[in-house]
Design an enzyme around this catalytic site. Structure first.
Site, PDB file in Angstrom:
ATOM      1  N   CYS A 188      34.538  44.735  37.025  1.00 29.65           N
ATOM      2  CA  CYS A 188      35.837  44.368  37.581  1.00 29.65           C
ATOM      3  C   CYS A 188      37.013  45.040  36.878  1.00 29.65           C
ATOM      4  CB  CYS A 188      36.011  42.847  37.527  1.00 29.65           C
ATOM      5  SG  CYS A 188      34.751  41.925  38.418  1.00 29.65           S
TER       6      CYS A 188
ATOM      7  N   HIS B 135      35.491  48.311  24.647  1.00 30.91           N
ATOM      8  CA  HIS B 135      34.108  48.239  25.114  1.00 30.91           C
ATOM      9  C   HIS B 135      33.267  47.524  24.059  1.00 30.91           C
ATOM     10  CE1 HIS B 135      30.469  49.174  27.216  1.00 30.91           C
ATOM     11  NE2 HIS B 135      31.028  50.071  28.002  1.00 30.91           N
TER      12      HIS B 135
ATOM     13  N   HIS C  66      56.092  40.580  33.726  1.00 29.52           N
ATOM     14  CA  HIS C  66      55.117  40.201  34.753  1.00 29.52           C
ATOM     15  C   HIS C  66      53.701  40.399  34.220  1.00 29.52           C
ATOM     16  CE1 HIS C  66      58.550  40.205  37.456  1.00 29.52           C
ATOM     17  NE2 HIS C  66      58.803  41.461  37.111  1.00 29.52           N
TER      18      HIS C  66
ATOM     19  N   HIS D 273      43.251  39.657  35.707  1.00 24.31           N
ATOM     20  CA  HIS D 273      42.142  39.700  36.651  1.00 24.31           C
ATOM     21  C   HIS D 273      41.747  38.294  37.094  1.00 24.31           C
ATOM     22  CE1 HIS D 273      38.404  40.377  38.612  1.00 24.31           C
ATOM     23  NE2 HIS D 273      37.658  39.987  37.589  1.00 24.31           N
TER      24      HIS D 273
ATOM     25  N   HIS E 242      43.229  32.250  45.009  1.00 23.22           N
ATOM     26  CA  HIS E 242      43.245  31.222  46.061  1.00 23.22           C
ATOM     27  C   HIS E 242      43.175  31.847  47.448  1.00 23.22           C
ATOM     28  CE1 HIS E 242      45.240  28.250  48.762  1.00 23.22           C
ATOM     29  NE2 HIS E 242      44.598  27.375  48.020  1.00 23.22           N
TER      30      HIS E 242
ATOM     31  N   ASN F 194      37.784  36.473  44.238  1.00 23.10           N
ATOM     32  CA  ASN F 194      37.649  37.506  43.213  1.00 23.10           C
ATOM     33  C   ASN F 194      37.301  38.823  43.898  1.00 23.10           C
ATOM     34  OD1 ASN F 194      36.875  39.242  41.167  1.00 23.10           O
ATOM     35  ND2 ASN F 194      35.681  37.720  40.053  1.00 23.10           N
TER      36      ASN F 194
END
Length: 346
Positions: free
Chosen positions: A59, A138, A241, A245, A274, A278
């Site tokens: 993702c 990572h 802002h 994720h 919502h 995802n």
């Protein structure tokens, strides 16, 4: 993908043949020919285009794709680069019974976002954002982190994506490493000084730090605990802002608590979860589109995009708005933006 790209080329008044770099990322679906080849064929792009197809990177691959596109623009001088972040979940739907593999069925949804990047001076006046920093972390060397999101077969030899119970803890360690690198790049000097003082205290007095980490009896040890606890920088002083994720409600709750953010700071992330679920690597772009649809991005504002992915990876991208971003005429939020913020338990 084609719908997103059609809208991108139309909005930016760019011909597909003008694009010199194309980066496509999709974790769960990797056909042959590749998705990037499908785009080149569909739009009949030029023969010397530098195309890349990133698969299985989770993702957070949207930030990785932006980082790769930036590097290729700097190295090749191609001028224009397109990044396509997408996910197709129907090909990896899990019909088995193992609970850890059923979780992706409940959360993941298909989504796509297309982004145009340029390093040409003449495009500065019409650009919306300037990319300031990309920080990539990572944790794949750690076996527990490596297997926290893992594609495997269950007892009935049905392939699926397994989500480990260690995911939140693994993500917390990756986040800590990422913000430790990002902090000095974006935080004001006063916040950096407080953070460094906390690190120095724990280094000089490790015994006090360990004692404070244990829960003290009520009414005792508050001063030692507050002094030895790691200082969490106030990232609200660095960013206007936040596009975190939208993995799940629990992940957003932990992010809010660990970073000391307000409900308003995660409004875009919760709204995206919502409304769309995802959407994997494209979720941070749905969240940025939410902020634009609300008309909140003004000149000079900085946006922090933070994404987590299998491997395990935690990646950050920092953008600065070069002008006020007006409400778009086309957006995935236009039919429902007035209903947000909404009750997320409704």
């Amino acid at each position: 993908m084609f719908a997103a790209l059609d809208e991108l080329f139309d909005k930016c008044r760019v011909r597909p043949k003008d694009v010199g770099v194309l980066v496509v990322n999709c974790s769960l679906f990797n056909p042959t020919p590749s998705l990037s080849a499908m785009i080149v064929n569909h739009y009949k792009m030029r023969g010397n285009i530098l195309s890349y197809n990133l698969g299985g990177m989770g993702c957070s691959a949207g930030v990785i794709a932006v980082d790769l596109a930036r590097d290729m623009l700097q190295a090749s001088g191609a001028g224009l680069a397109v990044v396509v972040s997408t996910e197709a979940v129907s090909f990896t739907w899990y019909p088995g019974k193992r609970r850890s593999m059923l979780i992706p069925n409940a959360f993941f949804r298909a989504g796509c976002a297309a982004v145009l990047l340029s390093n040409r001076r003449r495009d500065f006046h019409r650009a919306k954002y300037q990319l300031e920093h990309v920080v990539r972390t990572h944790k794949g060397a750690d076996d527990r982190a490596f297997r926290s999101v893992y594609q495997e077969e269950d007892e009935q030899r049905i392939k699926g994506l397994s989500i480990s119970r260690d995911l939140l803890e693994v993500g917390g360690h990756a986040l800590k490493t990422n913000i430790t690198t990002l902090g000095p790049l974006v935080l004001p000097f006063s916040e950096q000084l407080l953070f460094f003082a906390g690190v120095l205290f724990r280094h000089l007095f490790p015994a006090s730090s360990k004692a404070a980490a244990a829960a003290p009896p009520p009414g005792e040890g508050e001063e030692a605990s507050s002094a030895a606890a790691p200082y969490i920088p106030d990232f609200k002083r660095a960013f206007e802002h936040f596009c975190m994720h939208a993995a799940s409600g629990d992940v957003l709750e932990h992010l809010q608590a660990n970073l000391g953010l307000r409900d308003a700071d995660l409004e875009a992330s919760r709204a995206a979860l919502h409304r769309f679920g995802n959407t994997s690597s494209s979720s941070i772009w749905y969240e940025l589109a939410y902020l634009e649809a609300k008309g909140r991005v003004r000149r000079g504002d900085r946006v922090w995009q933070l994404a987590f992915g299998s491997g395990f990876k935690c990646n950050s991208a920092v953008w600065r708005a070069v002008r006020r971003v007006r409400r778009p005429a086309r957006s995935p939020w236009l039919d429902c933006i007035d209903r947000y913020p909404a009750r997320m338990d409704a």
